[in-house]
Write a protein that holds these residues in place. Structure first.
Motif, PDB file in Angstrom:
ATOM      1  N   ALA A   8      36.445  51.859  10.190  1.00  0.00           N
ATOM      2  CA  ALA A   8      37.400  52.743   9.522  1.00  0.00           C
ATOM      3  C   ALA A   8      38.545  53.096  10.470  1.00  0.00           C
ATOM      4  N   PRO A   9      39.739  53.384   9.911  1.00  0.00           N
ATOM      5  CA  PRO A   9      40.848  53.795  10.766  1.00  0.00           C
ATOM      6  C   PRO A   9      40.541  55.116  11.455  1.00  0.00           C
ATOM      7  N   ALA A  10      41.135  55.308  12.603  1.00  0.00           N
ATOM      8  CA  ALA A  10      40.916  56.547  13.350  1.00  0.00           C
ATOM      9  C   ALA A  10      41.426  57.740  12.553  1.00  0.00           C
ATOM     10  N   THR A  11      40.685  58.825  12.616  1.00  0.00           N
ATOM     11  CA  THR A  11      41.097  60.042  11.928  1.00  0.00           C
ATOM     12  C   THR A  11      42.286  60.653  12.655  1.00  0.00           C
ATOM     13  N   PRO A  12      43.380  60.913  11.940  1.00  0.00           N
ATOM     14  CA  PRO A  12      44.547  61.485  12.615  1.00  0.00           C
ATOM     15  C   PRO A  12      44.239  62.877  13.143  1.00  0.00           C
ATOM     16  N   PRO A  13      44.860  63.270  14.231  1.00  0.00           N
ATOM     17  CA  PRO A  13      44.605  64.602  14.777  1.00  0.00           C
ATOM     18  C   PRO A  13      45.131  65.695  13.850  1.00  0.00           C
ATOM     19  N   ILE A  14      44.384  66.769  13.742  1.00  0.00           N
ATOM     20  CA  ILE A  14      44.813  67.904  12.929  1.00  0.00           C
ATOM     21  C   ILE A  14      45.569  68.869  13.842  1.00  0.00           C
ATOM     22  N   VAL A  15      46.881  68.937  13.642  1.00  0.00           N
ATOM     23  CA  VAL A  15      47.736  69.764  14.486  1.00  0.00           C
ATOM     24  C   VAL A  15      48.066  71.043  13.737  1.00  0.00           C
ATOM     25  N   ILE A  16      47.689  72.174  14.300  1.00  0.00           N
ATOM     26  CA  ILE A  16      47.904  73.464  13.637  1.00  0.00           C
ATOM     27  C   ILE A  16      48.523  74.441  14.626  1.00  0.00           C
ATOM     28  N   PRO A  17      49.818  74.651  14.582  1.00  0.00           N
ATOM     29  CA  PRO A  17      50.433  75.642  15.478  1.00  0.00           C
ATOM     30  C   PRO A  17      49.843  77.028  15.253  1.00  0.00           C
ATOM     31  N   ALA A  18      49.796  77.815  16.307  1.00  0.00           N
ATOM     32  CA  ALA A  18      49.196  79.151  16.224  1.00  0.00           C
ATOM     33  C   ALA A  18      49.942  80.063  15.266  1.00  0.00           C
ATOM     34  N   ASP A  19      51.246  79.818  15.109  1.00  0.00           N
ATOM     35  CA  ASP A  19      52.039  80.702  14.245  1.00  0.00           C
ATOM     36  C   ASP A  19      52.274  80.093  12.866  1.00  0.00           C
TER      37      ASP A  19
END
Length: 300
Positions: free
Chosen positions: A118-129
């Motif tokens: 399977a393709p790599a799971t993309p990173p979940i980017v969540i800024p603090a604000d």
């Protein structure tokens, strides 16, 4: 009249008949061949690949009357050709089956087990604000006022349970048949229940997956004014690609205001409006399909 043979003549006659019989038997001798049944022989260029790669299957069976390939998880899903190239876009363990019908109507089958990474799971980017608009990430705790997805014209909106950027996602697609496709345009809306002030944020971010070649506008609307950004199929503007993979799109909110300075960011009602672009006719293009996930506002 009776013919009588003397003993010597009678013996000669018997020998003559015996020799004639031997000669006659030699003329009737035939070669006999045992029937050789057909064989099933096939190869796969690989049985362990990564998502998006292809496998070439080759049949070299003998005494063939008919060929039938079945490719679980692949595209195409079936074939009657001896040589076939098959693409796999999703991870998993799949079975390929070759069924050969021989000239004597006997049937043989051969199977291959295919492992697709399977393709790599993309990173979940969540800024603090960040301000959550739509997400399935349990750590994404800041939540905007209640929102609703609304199909304004033609788009059929479905929530799909898995294979999203972070789990479930929304799928926007056009129905395949009239009368639902009588209009040439399509629109769907992600709408706040209450007017919301987003003026302190700089970007609207979202994960988008599509192969559509149609133009699309992502609009934003206050009580009466609309601003938008427009995407074509080739520019990859703001990171929106048409490659069938999840891509993070980051749009400056100022660009909505640039298109319409009257847009009031302190009173936004429709945070995301998907709208086809006139004069393009979605009935002719028939490929307006978009997957949307992980929508949030950020300050940087």
């Amino acid at each position: 009249m009776t013919i009588k043979f003397n003993p010597i003549a009678q013996l000669k006659y018997i020998l003559l008949m015996f020799l004639a019989g031997l000669i006659s038997c030699e003329d009737d001798v035939r070669e006999v061949y045992l029937y050789k049944k057909g064989t099933i022989e096939a190869t796969a260029s690989n049985t362990a690949i990564k998502s998006g790669e292809t496998i070439t299957y080759t049949d070299s069976s003998t005494k063939i009357r008919a060929i039938k390939w079945t490719f679980q998880g692949g595209a195409p899903g079936a074939s009657i050709e001896p040589n076939v190239e098959v693409k796999y876009t999703k991870g998993g363990t799949f079975t390929t089956t070759l069924e050969i019908t021989h000239v004597d109507n006997t049937i043989q089958k051969k199977t291959f087990t295919i492992e697709v990474e399977a393709p790599a799971t993309p990173p979940i980017v969540i800024p603090a604000d960040a301000l959550k608009i739509y997400s399935d990430n349990p750590d994404f705790t800041k939540t905007a006022p209640v929102l609703n997805w609304v199909s304004s014209n033609q788009f059929v909106i479905k929530e799909v349970a898995d294979d999203g950027y972070e789990g479930a996602f929304r799928n926007f697609t056009l129905p395949a048949a009239a009368p639902a496709t009588e209009a040439k345009w399509a629109m769907a809306i992600l709408q706040f229940v209450n007017f919301t002030d987003i003026s302190s944020y700089t970007y609207i971010n979202m994960a988008v997956r599509t192969t559509s070649t149609g133009k699309i506008r992502f609009r934003m609307k206050d009580a009466s004014n609309t601003g938008y950004v427009e995407f074509d199929a080739t520019s990859n503007l703001y990171g929106l690609k048409r490659d069938g993979a999840w891509n993070m799109v980051k749009i400056p909110i100022a660009d909505y205001k640039k298109q319409n300075v009257a847009l009031d960011l302190t009173k936004i009602k429709d945070i995301l409006v998907l709208r086809s672009v006139d004069p393009e006719d979605v009935r002719a293009l028939n490929n307006y399909t978009f997957d949307i996930d992980h929508i949030y506002l950020s300050k940087q």
